[in-house]
Motif scaffolding. Structure first.
Motif, mmCIF file in Angstrom:
data_model
loop_
_atom_site.group_PDB
_atom_site.id
_atom_site.type_symbol
_atom_site.label_atom_id
_atom_site.label_comp_id
_atom_site.label_asym_id
_atom_site.label_seq_id
_atom_site.Cartn_x
_atom_site.Cartn_y
_atom_site.Cartn_z
ATOM 1 N N TRP A 71 0.837 -1.201 0.000
ATOM 2 C CA TRP A 71 0.000 0.000 0.000
ATOM 3 C C TRP A 71 0.874 1.254 0.000
ATOM 4 C CZ3 TRP A 71 -3.155 2.028 4.720
ATOM 5 C CH2 TRP A 71 -4.039 3.022 4.319
ATOM 6 N N THR A 72 1.913 1.257 0.834
ATOM 7 C CA THR A 72 2.789 2.417 0.925
ATOM 8 C C THR A 72 3.556 2.624 -0.376
ATOM 9 O OG1 THR A 72 3.000 1.984 3.296
ATOM 10 C CG2 THR A 72 4.593 3.492 2.318
ATOM 11 N N LYS A 73 4.046 1.547 -0.970
ATOM 12 C CA LYS A 73 4.771 1.649 -2.240
ATOM 13 C C LYS A 73 3.858 2.205 -3.337
ATOM 14 C CE LYS A 73 7.870 -0.883 -5.315
ATOM 15 N NZ LYS A 73 9.014 0.020 -5.253
ATOM 16 N N ALA A 74 2.632 1.701 -3.393
ATOM 17 C CA ALA A 74 1.667 2.199 -4.386
ATOM 18 C C ALA A 74 1.386 3.686 -4.163
ATOM 19 C CB ALA A 74 0.380 1.385 -4.326
ATOM 20 N N THR A 75 1.330 4.089 -2.910
ATOM 21 C CA THR A 75 1.063 5.497 -2.585
ATOM 22 C C THR A 75 2.176 6.399 -3.097
ATOM 23 O OG1 THR A 75 -0.260 4.920 -0.648
ATOM 24 C CG2 THR A 75 0.726 7.118 -0.672
ATOM 25 N N ILE A 76 3.432 6.036 -2.845
ATOM 26 C CA ILE A 76 4.525 6.929 -3.258
ATOM 27 C C ILE A 76 4.752 6.900 -4.764
ATOM 28 C CG2 ILE A 76 5.638 6.887 -0.998
ATOM 29 C CD1 ILE A 76 7.788 5.039 -2.188
ATOM 30 N N GLU A 77 4.264 5.875 -5.431
ATOM 31 C CA GLU A 77 4.408 5.805 -6.893
ATOM 32 C C GLU A 77 3.267 6.495 -7.628
ATOM 33 O OE1 GLU A 77 4.940 1.588 -7.537
ATOM 34 O OE2 GLU A 77 7.100 1.730 -7.133
ATOM 35 N N ASP A 78 2.201 6.841 -6.948
ATOM 36 C CA ASP A 78 1.055 7.531 -7.548
ATOM 37 C C ASP A 78 1.351 9.029 -7.574
ATOM 38 O OD1 ASP A 78 -1.409 9.174 -7.396
ATOM 39 O OD2 ASP A 78 -2.436 7.240 -7.427
ATOM 40 N N PRO A 79 1.395 9.666 -8.751
ATOM 41 C CA PRO A 79 1.773 11.086 -8.830
ATOM 42 C C PRO A 79 0.869 12.020 -8.027
ATOM 43 C CG PRO A 79 1.691 10.100 -11.020
ATOM 44 C CD PRO A 79 1.163 9.075 -10.068
ATOM 45 N N VAL A 80 -0.417 11.760 -7.980
ATOM 46 C CA VAL A 80 -1.337 12.616 -7.225
ATOM 47 C C VAL A 80 -1.074 12.487 -5.727
ATOM 48 C CG1 VAL A 80 -3.772 13.032 -6.667
ATOM 49 C CG2 VAL A 80 -3.084 12.600 -9.035
ATOM 50 N N LYS A 81 -0.933 11.248 -5.267
ATOM 51 C CA LYS A 81 -0.669 11.029 -3.842
ATOM 52 C C LYS A 81 0.722 11.511 -3.462
ATOM 53 C CE LYS A 81 -3.988 7.318 -3.446
ATOM 54 N NZ LYS A 81 -4.193 5.886 -3.276
ATOM 55 N N ARG A 82 1.668 11.355 -4.364
ATOM 56 C CA ARG A 82 3.026 11.856 -4.117
ATOM 57 C C ARG A 82 2.984 13.360 -3.857
ATOM 58 N NH1 ARG A 82 8.523 10.683 -5.876
ATOM 59 N NH2 ARG A 82 9.635 12.646 -6.068
ATOM 60 N N ALA A 83 2.302 14.101 -4.709
ATOM 61 C CA ALA A 83 2.205 15.554 -4.551
ATOM 62 C C ALA A 83 1.545 15.919 -3.217
ATOM 63 C CB ALA A 83 1.432 16.162 -5.715
ATOM 64 N N LYS A 84 0.511 15.198 -2.860
ATOM 65 C CA LYS A 84 -0.198 15.445 -1.594
ATOM 66 C C LYS A 84 0.732 15.216 -0.405
ATOM 67 C CE LYS A 84 -3.659 13.291 1.331
ATOM 68 N NZ LYS A 84 -4.537 12.154 1.468
ATOM 69 N N HIS A 85 1.440 14.098 -0.396
ATOM 70 C CA HIS A 85 2.268 13.746 0.750
ATOM 71 C C HIS A 85 3.574 14.538 0.814
ATOM 72 C CE1 HIS A 85 -0.497 10.807 2.236
ATOM 73 N NE2 HIS A 85 -0.537 10.208 1.063
ATOM 74 N N LEU A 86 4.016 15.101 -0.298
ATOM 75 C CA LEU A 86 5.190 15.971 -0.262
ATOM 76 C C LEU A 86 4.903 17.252 0.513
ATOM 77 C CD1 LEU A 86 6.697 15.566 -3.834
ATOM 78 C CD2 LEU A 86 7.907 15.192 -1.667
ATOM 79 N N LYS A 87 3.665 17.708 0.530
ATOM 80 C CA LYS A 87 3.280 18.941 1.221
ATOM 81 C C LYS A 87 2.996 18.725 2.706
ATOM 82 C CE LYS A 87 0.313 21.657 -0.699
ATOM 83 N NZ LYS A 87 0.585 23.005 -1.183
ATOM 84 N N ALA A 88 2.853 17.476 3.116
ATOM 85 C CA ALA A 88 2.475 17.155 4.495
ATOM 86 C C ALA A 88 3.716 16.828 5.324
ATOM 87 C CB ALA A 88 1.516 15.970 4.502
ATOM 88 N N PHE A 89 3.791 17.421 6.501
ATOM 89 C CA PHE A 89 4.922 17.208 7.396
ATOM 90 C C PHE A 89 4.414 16.851 8.783
ATOM 91 C CE2 PHE A 89 6.601 19.606 3.968
ATOM 92 C CZ PHE A 89 7.936 19.282 3.872
ATOM 93 N N ALA A 90 4.801 15.675 9.257
ATOM 94 C CA ALA A 90 4.483 15.276 10.621
ATOM 95 C C ALA A 90 5.421 16.026 11.558
ATOM 96 C CB ALA A 90 4.664 13.776 10.784
ATOM 97 N N ILE A 91 4.892 16.413 12.694
ATOM 98 C CA ILE A 91 5.718 17.069 13.692
ATOM 99 C C ILE A 91 6.028 16.056 14.786
ATOM 100 C CG2 ILE A 91 5.864 18.920 15.383
ATOM 101 C CD1 ILE A 91 4.052 20.576 13.586
ATOM 102 N N HIS A 92 7.310 15.863 15.008
ATOM 103 C CA HIS A 92 7.785 14.980 16.072
ATOM 104 C C HIS A 92 8.241 15.861 17.228
ATOM 105 C CE1 HIS A 92 8.751 11.324 13.322
ATOM 106 N NE2 HIS A 92 7.713 12.002 12.877
ATOM 107 N N ILE A 93 7.941 15.442 18.434
ATOM 108 C CA ILE A 93 8.415 16.147 19.624
ATOM 109 C C ILE A 93 9.530 15.286 20.202
ATOM 110 C CG2 ILE A 93 7.858 16.981 21.931
ATOM 111 C CD1 ILE A 93 5.057 17.633 20.928
#
Length: 149
Positions: A71-93
């Motif tokens: 599922w994760t591999k398919a997500t990063i290979e999908d251009p639409v999902k790639r663009a979405k996840h490139l803009k998202a940043f998790a914050i770690h404390i």
């Protein structure tokens, strides 16, 4: 029981800030964000990079031990999902990807003004309650074969 849940904040950055945040989150364009992160001993992790790291680790150690690999591999290979996840940043404390509700809320309060200022586009808060988290689509769910003796 909701007191037992842990939380994670994610921020979504404008397109022009994404590469800077991935390579140098302390750059001058992100100074207001850097101040908030420092105050909370926090750091950013790009969701796309986190997914890519997971896929790379699975491929190094054997994908059978990583239930979300396909599922994760398919997500990063999908251009639409790639663009979405490139803009998202998790914050770690500190070193923690998830943290208490109180920590998440304090961080969120300090991040809110950055939306108005245009440093970030939006904030989302996620919890560890499985009912609130997406499950892999049927095609990516593992089918455990029943073994008979």
């Amino acid at each position: 029981m909701s007191d037992a849940w842990q939380y994670q904040l994610r921020i979504y950055l404008p397109d022009e800030s994404v590469e800077a945040a991935r390579s140098d989150p302390s750059c001058s364009a992100l100074v207001p964000l850097s101040r908030v992160l420092r105050k909370h001993a926090a750091s950013l992790k790009c969701q796309f990079d986190a997914f890519s790291d997971y896929v790379a680790e699975a491929e190094r150690h054997g994908v059978d031990h990583f239930p979300l690999y396909a599922w994760t591999k398919a997500t990063i290979e999908d251009p639409v999902k790639r663009a979405k996840h490139l803009k998202a940043f998790a914050i770690h404390i500190g070193e923690r990807a998830i943290y208490s509700k109180e920590e998440a809320e304090a961080l969120e309060v300090d991040l809110q003004p950055l939306i108005v200022g245009g440093t970030i586009e939006r904030i989302s808060k996620h919890d560890t309650n499985p009912a609130n988290n997406p499950q892999p689509p049927e095609e990516y769910q593992r089918k455990d074969a029943t073994k008979t003796a």
